[in-house]
Write an enzyme that holds these catalytic residues in place. Structure first.
Site, short mmCIF file in Angstrom:
data_model
loop_
_atom_site.label_atom_id
_atom_site.label_comp_id
_atom_site.label_asym_id
_atom_site.label_seq_id
_atom_site.Cartn_x
_atom_site.Cartn_y
_atom_site.Cartn_z
N THR A 6 0.81 -1.22 0.00
CA THR A 6 0.00 0.00 0.00
C THR A 6 0.84 1.27 0.00
O THR A 6 0.32 2.35 -0.29
CB THR A 6 -0.92 0.04 1.24
OG1 THR A 6 -0.10 -0.08 2.41
CG2 THR A 6 -1.94 -1.08 1.21
N GLY A 7 2.12 1.16 0.31
CA GLY A 7 2.99 2.34 0.32
C GLY A 7 3.33 2.81 -1.08
O GLY A 7 2.93 2.22 -2.09
N VAL B 258 6.18 2.88 -2.75
CA VAL B 258 6.98 1.94 -3.55
C VAL B 258 6.13 0.72 -3.90
O VAL B 258 6.17 0.23 -5.04
CB VAL B 258 8.26 1.53 -2.79
CG1 VAL B 258 9.00 0.43 -3.53
CG2 VAL B 258 9.17 2.75 -2.62
N SER C 87 -4.25 -2.41 7.17
CA SER C 87 -4.78 -2.65 5.83
C SER C 87 -5.29 -4.07 5.66
O SER C 87 -6.08 -4.34 4.74
CB SER C 87 -3.67 -2.40 4.79
OG SER C 87 -3.28 -1.05 4.81
N ARG D 60 21.06 -4.32 2.70
CA ARG D 60 21.92 -3.89 1.59
C ARG D 60 23.41 -4.11 1.85
O ARG D 60 24.14 -4.46 0.94
CB ARG D 60 21.70 -2.39 1.31
CG ARG D 60 20.44 -2.11 0.52
CD ARG D 60 20.33 -0.61 0.20
NE ARG D 60 18.98 -0.27 -0.24
CZ ARG D 60 18.40 0.91 -0.02
NH1 ARG D 60 19.05 1.84 0.64
NH2 ARG D 60 17.18 1.13 -0.46
N CYS E 88 17.66 5.20 -3.64
CA CYS E 88 17.24 5.92 -4.84
C CYS E 88 18.24 6.99 -5.28
O CYS E 88 18.29 7.36 -6.45
CB CYS E 88 15.87 6.54 -4.62
SG CYS E 88 15.74 7.53 -3.13
N GLN F 238 16.91 16.06 -4.50
CA GLN F 238 16.04 14.89 -4.53
C GLN F 238 14.56 15.25 -4.54
O GLN F 238 14.14 16.20 -3.90
CB GLN F 238 16.39 13.97 -3.34
CG GLN F 238 17.85 13.52 -3.39
CD GLN F 238 18.21 12.46 -2.36
OE1 GLN F 238 19.34 12.42 -1.90
NE2 GLN F 238 17.28 11.60 -2.01
N ARG G 65 16.50 18.21 -0.42
CA ARG G 65 15.16 17.91 -0.92
C ARG G 65 14.63 19.16 -1.65
O ARG G 65 14.59 20.25 -1.06
CB ARG G 65 14.24 17.58 0.25
CG ARG G 65 12.86 17.12 -0.15
CD ARG G 65 12.81 15.71 -0.64
NE ARG G 65 13.05 14.75 0.43
CZ ARG G 65 13.28 13.44 0.19
NH1 ARG G 65 13.31 12.95 -1.03
NH2 ARG G 65 13.50 12.63 1.20
N HIS H 49 15.67 12.23 -9.11
CA HIS H 49 16.75 12.74 -8.26
C HIS H 49 17.88 13.20 -9.16
O HIS H 49 18.46 12.42 -9.93
CB HIS H 49 17.27 11.63 -7.34
CG HIS H 49 16.36 11.28 -6.21
ND1 HIS H 49 15.18 11.94 -5.93
CD2 HIS H 49 16.46 10.29 -5.25
CE1 HIS H 49 14.61 11.40 -4.86
NE2 HIS H 49 15.35 10.41 -4.45
N ASN I 273 13.60 8.32 -9.34
CA ASN I 273 13.84 7.75 -8.01
C ASN I 273 12.89 6.62 -7.64
O ASN I 273 13.28 5.73 -6.88
CB ASN I 273 13.79 8.84 -6.95
CG ASN I 273 12.50 9.62 -6.96
OD1 ASN I 273 12.18 10.24 -7.99
ND2 ASN I 273 11.76 9.61 -5.89
#
Lengths: 350, 350, 350, 350
Positions: free
Chosen positions: D11-12, D14, D39, D109, D146, D173, D232, D239, D325
Site C-alpha cells: 500500500t505504500g 513503492v 490494511s 543492503r 534511490c 532529490q 530535498r 533525483h 527515483n
C-alpha cells in the site's frame, strides 16, 4: 497508405503536441512542418525548443521546417497550431488552396459556416463544411478553447437529459495553456493570477455554439446563460473548473444527474476512432476527485474527469470537472476531429 | 501596564502566528502558553516546530508550555488557536473560570449568544457577550473561518448599499490554511485538490450571521443565498475567491459598485485600533490584481484586496477578492477582536 | 540633508529592490530614475511592472523615468542595476562625469582598480578607488554576484582562521536571480535546471578577489581552488549552496570551525551602518537549517545563514549556506557599500 | 505460465509502483499483497491511498491485503517495499520460509552475503546468494538507495575505464523519495530542505559495494572517497545530482570521458530483460540537460540521464546526472533484479 499530414505552427507548444500524438498514428503520418520565418530552413530538432518528456520522433526531427506564411506544405491536410495573430490569414490561404484545415486556433471558431467541433458533442455540425466556399475543395474545422472543452463535455449529458438554463463557472487553468515561454515563473510559483486575456469570453460563448442546433440557416446557439471567471494556477497540465448549474427541468434528483453522467457514451462511429478514449467522462464519488496532476492523463488525456457532483443551495447542482488542456483541449481534440473527418471520407490523398 | 495574554494551542500554526503578531504589541503581552499534553512542560522554543520566517521572540521562547486541557493559565484573557476537536471543552472551561476567550476555533461561531465578529462588519454584535452566562464574568468571542472573512468584507459595502440576494463563490485556498504538517507535498505541488472538509458549509453560513441583524432575540441571519466551492491550490499564504453577486436593488451601475467599495471605511473607533489597517479594502483596476503572493501582505495582512469588478452576464457583478488566511483570516482577526474589546473596556487586569 | 540618489536600471528587478530598500533610508533619498528608452518619459509607476509585495513608495512612483543611455541624472551618486549589456558603457560615462557609481552589474567587478566589495570581508579594498582615473572625481564600486556573496561570507572566518585550499560548491539558486520575466514557469515548476549561464565562472573567481590581499600593485587573488556547479530551483528568494572545504591548516577540530563562524563579527565601523544586520552570519545546529523560504529574510535579507557544519570524508568540512539573492546578493549589498562610502566621506552633495 | 508475485508493503508509495510496473508484465503476475495490520483484510483498492496517475489494475484492485508481519503470501517470490522499521524481520522470515525476496529496503543492503545489485553494474555479485544460508532455499537480493543508483550508474563507465579516486556529490532529490504523506507541503513549496535523514551515509557507502569486487571472502569495496550532501527540492519525480570526480588515471582527456559514457552498454543478457531500457545512460551535450520533469521518464524511468560533462578546475571532471527515483531508484530497479534472477533460473514455481 497513410494520409500525409502537415503541421502549421509546428514549433510551438501545441505544434509539438501534434508531433507527439501523431507519432505512430495508424492513419496519419507527418510529412511536412511549417512555422515562423525564424524557424524556416532548419531541421525540426534544431528549430523547436522541445518541451515534451519523450524525445522527438526521429523521422520528424529531420524534417526541414518551412515558412507557414509563404509556403504551401506538401501533404493531404494540415493541422494548425498557429498563433491567432497569423492563423486567420494562413488558414484561409490553405483552405483556398484546397486543403482541409483542422485548426486549434480561435480565429474561425465562431464563423457561421465553420464547425466548432467536439465529436462526442456535435458531430452533426460537420455538415457545415459543405456550406463553406473557399473557391476550392478546402475547408476549415475547429476545436474549442482548452477551457471550454471540458465544461462542454461535462454539461452535455445534463443538457441532453434536462436542459440547462444557467452555468456559473470558475476555471483553475494550467500553465501549459499559455504556451512557451508563457507565464513567467515569478508570476506562477506559489501564486494565482486571476486573469487570462480573452478566456472568459470564450468560455461564455463557445459552449453555446457547441451545444447549439444545426439548422438550414446555421447553428442556432443553445439558450444558456454562462458566467465565467478564469484563473491561472501553478499546475503543469489539466484545466480544472468548478461549475454550478441550473437545469431547465425542475426537481431533477441528484441520482438522475449522476445517472446521466455515468451513462454518457460516444456514438459507436466516434468510439471507434483511434484517439477516442474508452470513457468520454470518468465520474468518481471520491471527494478529492479530480486532481490535475493525478487525473489529467485519463484516457491518454482525452477523458474528462468529473467529481463532487452535489446539490447547489442556490442553483440546482454543483460539480468539478477536469480536462487535459493540451490534449483534449488542443492537439488531441483536433486529432479526434481529423479522425472523424477521415472516417467519413472527407480527408483524401491529394 | 499591558494586559497579560495566554495562548491556547500555542504550538500550532495559528498559535505561532499569535506569538508573532503579539511581539511588541502596545497593549498586550504574552505571559502564558498552553498546548497539548505532549508539549506541556517544555520551553516554547523546544515544544514548537517554528514555521514563521522571523525568529521566536526571545522572551516567549523561554515560557514553559502548559497543558491546555488541564491547566488554567495565569493571564488576563486568552487567545485560542486550539484544534476544533478540543476547543469546545477547553474554551468553555476558560469562560466558566471567568476568562475572556478570543477564539479562532469554529466550535462556538454559530452559538446564538457568541459573537462571530469582524469589527469592520458587525461591531454591534459584541453586545451579545452580555447575554452569555457561564456562571462567571467570562465570555467567548469568535472570528470567522479564513475563507469566509475575505468574502464577507468584500460583500459588506455592497450589502449595505444595495442589498445582496445571491452569491456564487469559488475559493482558491492556500496551504497554510491546513496547518502543519497539513497537506502532503505530493498532493500540493503542481496540483489542485478540489475539496476542503467542512469548508463550503462555513462559507455558505458564516457570512449570513456576520451580515445579520442583532435583535433582542439574537442575530437574525442575512437573507442571502450563498453557494461555495472550495479548492486547495499550491500557494503559501492568501485565500483568493471569485464571486458573482446578484444585488437586491435593480439596475445598479458598475460605477456605483466601485464607489461603494472604494469609499468603504472602518468606523473611527475601529480605525484607531493598533492592528487596524490603513485601508480595510484595497481595490485596483489592474486586470491581474489581486494575487496571493504579491498582495496578501497588504495592510500587514489585514487588508482585503479586491479586483476585477465587472458585470456578470448571469447575475449582476463579478469580482475577485483576496485575504491573508492566517492573519486577517485567523490570528490577526482575533487580535483585532481583542483590541476592540479592550478599547471598550471589556478586557481587564485580573 | 540626505544625499540624492539616482537609480540606473530602475524598472528591472534589482532596480525595484533598490527603490524598496531606499524607502525611508536615513541617509539617502531617491530623486532620479533611469531605465531603457522604452520607459523614458513615463512616471515610474507606469514604467515599472512592479514585482515587490509592498506598494511603490508614493513619491518615487511619480518620478519621471529618464533614459539611462543618454541622460545624466540629477543626483549626488548612482546605484546601477543595469543589465550587463549596457552597464559597461553607461557606468563608465557616469564615472567620467564625476559620479560615484555603486554598481551591481558584473562588467567592472574584475577590473584591477575597481573594488569588488563586501564590507565585512574586504573594506580595505575601497582604497582602490583612489587609483581609478576617469578624468574626474567619479569612481565605480561593485558588489559580487548573488551566488558568490553568500559563499564568500561563509568562507571568510575559515579563511582568516585556518586558510582555505579547496572549495567544492553546488548552488541551488532562486528564480528571482534571473530577473523578470526570467525563467519560464514551464521550466521552473516541479523542476530543476542544472545550468545558469556564466554563473559558475563567477563563483569560481569572484571569491578569490574578495578574499585577496590589497597591495601596491592591486588585489592579489586568494590562492584557493574553487569548483562550482550552479542550478536553478523553484524557489522565489534565497540562494542555497552546499560547500565542502579543505583548509590549509591541518587537523582543525570541528569545534574550532564552529567557533570561528560563531564569533565572526563585522568591524564596528561596518556594524554601525544602517543596513548592517545584527548578525552577519547566523549559525544553527538544527539539521534542517537553513531553508530559503524560512531563513532568507534573516537580518532583513542581509544575514547569511549557515547550517550543517560537519566533517567531510574527503576534504575537511562540509556546510550549507544561504543568502538572500536580491538583498544581500544585489541591492542590499550595493546599499551597504554605499553606506560605507558615505561613512568614510566618499559620497558628497554635488 | 507466469511466476506468481507477492508484494510486501503493497500500500505504500513503492508498493504502488510495484503494482503499476507489474501490470501486464510478460513473466510475472501479482497474486498476493501484504501491508500493515491496519490494511489487512481489505481489498487493495480500499486499503491503498492510490497515488499513481493511472488507475489500479482491476484484478489487483480486488486482491485482499494480508498482514505482512504475520501471514506468508501464496506466491513464488516476493518484492519488498516495506518500511525499514519492519523490513528486517519480515524479509528474514520470508527467506527462512524459502522465498526469494527482492527487496528495496535498506536493511540487508550492506549484509556481506546479500547482493546489492544493479544488473548493469555488478551482475556477478548475484553469486552471493549461493552463500546465503537461511535454512531453506530462500534468499535476499537488494537494490540500492534511490540517490545512490543514478550516481553509481553514471560513475560505472568512468570507474571501469580510468578508475576513480574521489567523488564530491550534491543531490537535489524529489519529494516522492520521502513516500506519502512524506514531506509537508509547507516545507516543500518554494523551498529547499538541506537534509535527508541517513541519505548521505548511503550515498557515500553503497556505491563502494556496488562497484566492489567479488572475491571468495565477499565483496571488496571499491577504494573511492565519496562525500555527499543531500537536499530535498520541490520536484515530483527524479533525483538530480551534481558530481565532481577525480580519476585514478592521469591526464584523461574530456573526449575519452565522453566516449566512455556514450559507449556504455548493458551486457546482452541484461539488455534482453523486459524492463531493461534501450539505453542505460543517455548523454546529451545540451547545456540545460538533464531536468527532472523532462527527462526522468527516459527509458520508462530506467535510463540515467547525464549532462554537463566538463572539466573541473579542482578535481578532473564535473557532471550532472538524473535518475527516476521511484522507478530506477526503487520498484523498477528491483524488478530488473528479479528479471535477471528469473533469466538465470533462480526464481521457480513453488
Amino acid at each position: 497508405m497513410k494520409l500525409r499530414v502537415g503541421i502549421l505552427g509546428a514549433t510551438g507548444a501545441v505544434g509539438q503536441k501534434f508531433v507527439k500524438l501523431l507519432d505512430g498514428h495508424p492513419w496519419f503520418e507527418v510529412t511536412a512542418l511549417a512555422a515562423s520565418e525564424r524557424s524556416a530552413g532548419k531541421p525540426y530538432h534544431l528549430a523547436a525548443h522541445w518541451l515534451e518528456d519523450t524525445p522527438i520522433p526521429p523521422k520528424t526531427a529531420q524534417i526541414i521546417v518551412q515558412n507557414a506564411e509563404t509556403d504551401l506544405l506538401d501533404c493531404d491536410f494540415v493541422f494548425s497550431g498557429l498563433d491567432a495573430s497569423v492563423a486567420g490569414d494562413v488558414e484561409e490561404q490553405y483552405a483556398r488552396a484546397g486543403y482541409p484545415v483542422i485548426s486549434n486556433a480561435k480565429n474561425f471558431r465562431m464563423h457561421p459556416q465553420v464547425p466548432l467541433l467536439i465529436p462526442e458533442v456535435n458531430a452533426d455540425h460537420l455538415a457545415l463544411i459543405d456550406r463553406q466556399d473557399w473557391g476550392s475543395s478546402g475547408f476549415i474545422v475547429t476545436n474549442p478553447n482548452c477551457a471550454s472543452v471540458g465544461i462542454t463535455l461535462a454539461l452535455k449529458p445534463l443538457y441532453d437529459a434536462f436542459g440547462i438554463e444557467t452555468v456559473m463557472v470558475t476555471t483553475l487553468q494550467a500553465l501549459s495553456g499559455a504556451g512557451y515561454p508563457g507565464v513567467p515563473s515569478l508570476d506562477a510559483v506559489a501564486n494565482v493570477v486571476p486573469f487570462i486575456g480573452g478566456e472568459e469570453d470564450k468560455v461564455e460563448t463557445e459552449p453555446l455554439k457547441l451545444l447549439g442546433k444545426l439548422s438550414s440557416i446555421g447553428v442556432e446557439p443553445a439558450q444558456i446563460g454562462i458566467s465565467a471567471q478564469c484563473t491561472r494556477v501553478p499546475v503543469i497540465e489539466g484545466h480544472l473548473a468548478t461549475a454550478s448549474v441550473k437545469l431547465t427541468t425542475s426537481h431533477v434528483p441528484l441520482s438522475a444527474v449522476l445517472k446521466a453522467i455515468a451513462s454518457f457514451k460516444a456514438d459507436s462511429e466516434i468510439a471507434r476512432l483511434p484517439t477516442s478514449p474508452d470513457r468520454v467522462l470518468d465520474y468518481s464519488p471520491d471527494h478529492a476527485f479530480p486532481q490535475p496532476r493525478r487525473h489529467s492523463q485519463a484516457g491518454k488525456g482525452m477523458t474528462v474527469s468529473i467529481g463532487r457532483v452535489r446539490e447547489c443551495p442556490v442553483l440546482d447542482f454543483k460539480l468539478v470537472c477536469l480536462a487535459h488542456n493540451t490534449i483534449r483541449g488542443a492537439a488531441g481534440g483536433a486529432l479526434l476531429n481529423a479522425e472523424l473527418l477521415a472516417a467519413r471520407g472527407k480527408l483524401k490523398h491529394r
